[in-house]
Design a protein around this motif. Structure first.
Motif, mmCIF file in Angstrom:
data_model
loop_
_atom_site.group_PDB
_atom_site.id
_atom_site.type_symbol
_atom_site.label_atom_id
_atom_site.label_comp_id
_atom_site.label_asym_id
_atom_site.label_seq_id
_atom_site.Cartn_x
_atom_site.Cartn_y
_atom_site.Cartn_z
ATOM 1 N N VAL A 23 18.582 -26.329 -15.083
ATOM 2 C CA VAL A 23 18.870 -26.377 -16.296
ATOM 3 C C VAL A 23 18.521 -24.735 -17.362
ATOM 4 C CG1 VAL A 23 18.645 -27.615 -18.648
ATOM 5 C CG2 VAL A 23 17.821 -28.921 -16.874
ATOM 6 N N ALA A 24 19.714 -24.071 -17.242
ATOM 7 C CA ALA A 24 19.412 -22.828 -18.356
ATOM 8 C C ALA A 24 18.909 -22.921 -19.581
ATOM 9 C CB ALA A 24 20.580 -22.402 -17.744
ATOM 10 N N SER A 25 18.169 -21.586 -19.710
ATOM 11 C CA SER A 25 18.671 -21.528 -21.319
ATOM 12 C C SER A 25 17.855 -19.928 -21.546
ATOM 13 C CB SER A 25 16.852 -22.821 -22.139
ATOM 14 O OG SER A 25 16.068 -21.997 -21.682
ATOM 15 N N GLY A 26 18.358 -20.098 -22.348
ATOM 16 C CA GLY A 26 18.831 -18.399 -23.424
ATOM 17 C C GLY A 26 19.162 -17.391 -22.870
ATOM 18 N N ILE A 27 20.336 -18.149 -21.765
ATOM 19 C CA ILE A 27 21.511 -17.233 -21.097
ATOM 20 C C ILE A 27 22.946 -18.120 -22.164
ATOM 21 C CG2 ILE A 27 20.772 -16.163 -19.764
ATOM 22 C CD1 ILE A 27 21.768 -17.881 -17.592
ATOM 23 N N SER A 28 23.804 -17.486 -21.806
ATOM 24 C CA SER A 28 25.221 -18.160 -21.635
ATOM 25 C C SER A 28 25.896 -17.733 -21.411
ATOM 26 C CB SER A 28 25.756 -16.988 -23.191
ATOM 27 O OG SER A 28 26.596 -17.653 -22.989
ATOM 28 N N PHE A 29 26.746 -19.205 -20.482
ATOM 29 C CA PHE A 29 27.321 -19.162 -19.592
ATOM 30 C C PHE A 29 28.594 -18.004 -19.631
ATOM 31 C CE2 PHE A 29 24.172 -21.918 -17.352
ATOM 32 C CZ PHE A 29 24.438 -23.571 -17.312
ATOM 33 N N ASP A 30 29.152 -18.271 -20.553
ATOM 34 C CA ASP A 30 29.903 -17.171 -20.898
ATOM 35 C C ASP A 30 29.506 -16.067 -20.480
ATOM 36 O OD1 ASP A 30 30.610 -17.695 -24.747
ATOM 37 O OD2 ASP A 30 30.891 -19.084 -22.622
ATOM 38 N N ASP A 31 28.675 -15.349 -20.056
ATOM 39 C CA ASP A 31 28.376 -14.071 -19.752
ATOM 40 C C ASP A 31 27.292 -14.258 -18.200
ATOM 41 O OD1 ASP A 31 26.727 -13.558 -23.082
ATOM 42 O OD2 ASP A 31 28.746 -12.957 -22.152
ATOM 43 N N GLY A 49 25.564 -21.153 -2.865
ATOM 44 C CA GLY A 49 26.625 -20.322 -3.465
ATOM 45 C C GLY A 49 26.362 -20.684 -4.181
ATOM 46 N N CYS A 50 27.334 -20.200 -5.643
ATOM 47 C CA CYS A 50 27.537 -19.777 -6.904
ATOM 48 C C CYS A 50 28.476 -20.389 -7.712
ATOM 49 C CB CYS A 50 27.557 -18.157 -6.938
ATOM 50 S SG CYS A 50 27.414 -17.502 -8.584
ATOM 51 N N ILE A 51 28.529 -20.673 -8.331
ATOM 52 C CA ILE A 51 29.805 -20.978 -9.189
ATOM 53 C C ILE A 51 29.449 -19.720 -11.024
ATOM 54 C CG2 ILE A 51 28.034 -22.311 -11.089
ATOM 55 C CD1 ILE A 51 30.172 -24.671 -11.044
ATOM 56 N N ASP A 52 31.060 -19.992 -11.303
ATOM 57 C CA ASP A 52 31.292 -19.197 -12.457
ATOM 58 C C ASP A 52 31.358 -20.392 -13.326
ATOM 59 O OD1 ASP A 52 32.914 -18.055 -14.562
ATOM 60 O OD2 ASP A 52 33.669 -17.217 -13.294
ATOM 61 N N THR A 53 30.376 -20.178 -13.962
ATOM 62 C CA THR A 53 30.686 -21.567 -15.075
ATOM 63 C C THR A 53 31.635 -21.435 -16.396
ATOM 64 O OG1 THR A 53 28.811 -20.129 -15.776
ATOM 65 C CG2 THR A 53 28.009 -22.197 -14.812
ATOM 66 N N ASP A 54 31.885 -20.396 -16.803
ATOM 67 C CA ASP A 54 32.852 -19.436 -17.519
ATOM 68 C C ASP A 54 34.730 -20.092 -17.100
ATOM 69 O OD1 ASP A 54 35.064 -16.729 -18.622
ATOM 70 O OD2 ASP A 54 34.167 -18.474 -19.735
ATOM 71 N N ASP A 55 34.663 -20.192 -15.806
ATOM 72 C CA ASP A 55 36.457 -20.823 -15.358
ATOM 73 C C ASP A 55 36.290 -21.672 -14.472
ATOM 74 O OD1 ASP A 55 37.064 -17.941 -12.979
ATOM 75 O OD2 ASP A 55 35.435 -19.456 -12.961
ATOM 76 N N GLY A 56 34.574 -22.026 -13.897
ATOM 77 C CA GLY A 56 34.374 -23.390 -13.160
ATOM 78 C C GLY A 56 34.903 -22.826 -11.779
ATOM 79 N N SER A 57 34.977 -21.744 -10.986
ATOM 80 C CA SER A 57 35.328 -21.979 -9.610
ATOM 81 C C SER A 57 34.541 -21.253 -9.282
ATOM 82 C CB SER A 57 36.553 -20.187 -9.527
ATOM 83 O OG SER A 57 35.411 -19.303 -10.157
ATOM 84 N N SER A 58 34.369 -21.332 -8.267
ATOM 85 C CA SER A 58 32.755 -21.820 -6.879
ATOM 86 C C SER A 58 32.843 -20.902 -5.691
ATOM 87 C CB SER A 58 32.163 -23.625 -6.762
ATOM 88 O OG SER A 58 33.274 -23.763 -6.138
ATOM 89 N N TYR A 59 32.049 -20.382 -4.904
ATOM 90 C CA TYR A 59 31.662 -19.992 -4.256
ATOM 91 C C TYR A 59 30.842 -20.401 -2.491
ATOM 92 C CZ TYR A 59 34.593 -16.823 -7.160
ATOM 93 O OH TYR A 59 35.002 -16.119 -8.134
ATOM 94 N N THR A 69 28.263 -28.592 -2.575
ATOM 95 C CA THR A 69 28.940 -28.766 -4.264
ATOM 96 C C THR A 69 27.747 -28.087 -5.386
ATOM 97 O OG1 THR A 69 30.570 -30.599 -2.802
ATOM 98 C CG2 THR A 69 30.641 -29.103 -5.224
ATOM 99 N N ILE A 70 28.753 -27.637 -5.731
ATOM 100 C CA ILE A 70 28.130 -26.870 -7.025
ATOM 101 C C ILE A 70 29.026 -27.220 -8.541
ATOM 102 C CG2 ILE A 70 27.382 -25.090 -8.501
ATOM 103 C CD1 ILE A 70 26.785 -23.005 -5.450
ATOM 104 N N SER A 71 28.782 -27.573 -9.135
ATOM 105 C CA SER A 71 29.178 -27.793 -10.525
ATOM 106 C C SER A 71 28.414 -27.855 -11.626
ATOM 107 C CB SER A 71 29.539 -29.696 -10.385
ATOM 108 O OG SER A 71 28.388 -30.240 -10.158
ATOM 109 N N SER A 72 29.333 -27.960 -12.552
ATOM 110 C CA SER A 72 28.360 -27.662 -14.370
ATOM 111 C C SER A 72 28.959 -27.876 -14.958
ATOM 112 C CB SER A 72 28.652 -26.308 -14.803
ATOM 113 O OG SER A 72 29.844 -26.176 -15.093
ATOM 114 N N ASP A 73 27.910 -28.394 -15.961
ATOM 115 C CA ASP A 73 28.038 -29.374 -17.196
ATOM 116 C C ASP A 73 27.675 -28.793 -18.114
ATOM 117 O OD1 ASP A 73 27.857 -31.225 -18.909
ATOM 118 O OD2 ASP A 73 26.958 -32.887 -18.496
ATOM 119 N N ASN A 74 28.419 -27.642 -18.433
ATOM 120 C CA ASN A 74 28.330 -26.904 -19.653
ATOM 121 C C ASN A 74 27.726 -27.443 -21.242
ATOM 122 O OD1 ASN A 74 29.453 -25.069 -17.281
ATOM 123 N ND2 ASN A 74 31.266 -24.199 -18.982
ATOM 124 N N ALA A 75 27.990 -28.796 -21.643
ATOM 125 C CA ALA A 75 27.529 -29.238 -22.891
ATOM 126 C C ALA A 75 25.943 -28.825 -22.421
ATOM 127 C CB ALA A 75 27.958 -30.090 -22.999
#
Length: 126
Positions: A23-31, A49-59, A69-75
């Protein structure tokens, strides 16, 4: 204040699964992208691994592909690491960390990350 908080670690038998939320706080998933690393006793830190939470791509690290598997719930400002078919060698402290998206191609380089969580212990018994 930026905070990254991992949870969900514990003891699991080989072949089992765990899902670790970050859980992240104080940062924007846009950045920021969110990466996962692990460190076993006596070993160097390893990128999972890593996920670009802006476009959903993962590495992923080659050794993790197919099992992790890495996933995100931006909400919810939350990134998940789903780990399946766990092995004793997956035993480690798992950390999530925040990476400026412009560095996404260097996701495996821990020194590029700006913020880190405190880690959560995963132990896989044989």
């Amino acid at each position: 204040e930026v905070q990254l908080v991992e949870s969900g670690g514990g003891l699991v038998q080989a072949g089992g699964s765990l899902r670790l939320p970050c859980v992240a706080s104080g940062i924007s998933f846009d950045d920021y992208a969110i990466g996962w690393f692990r460190q076993a006793p006596g070993k160097e830190r390893e990128g999972v691994g890593c996920i670009d939470t802006d476009d959903g791509s993962s590495y992923y690290a080659d050794s993790m592909k197919g099992r992790f598997t890495i996933s995100s719930d931006n909400a919810k400002n939350t990134v998940y690491l789903q780990m399946n078919s766990l092995r004793p060698e997956d035993t480690a402290v798992y950390y999530c960390a925040a990476l400026r998206i412009l560095f996404i191609d260097r996701w495996s380089e821990g020194e590029k990350y700006d913020y880190w969580g405190q880690g959560t212990q995963v132990t896989v018994s044989s």
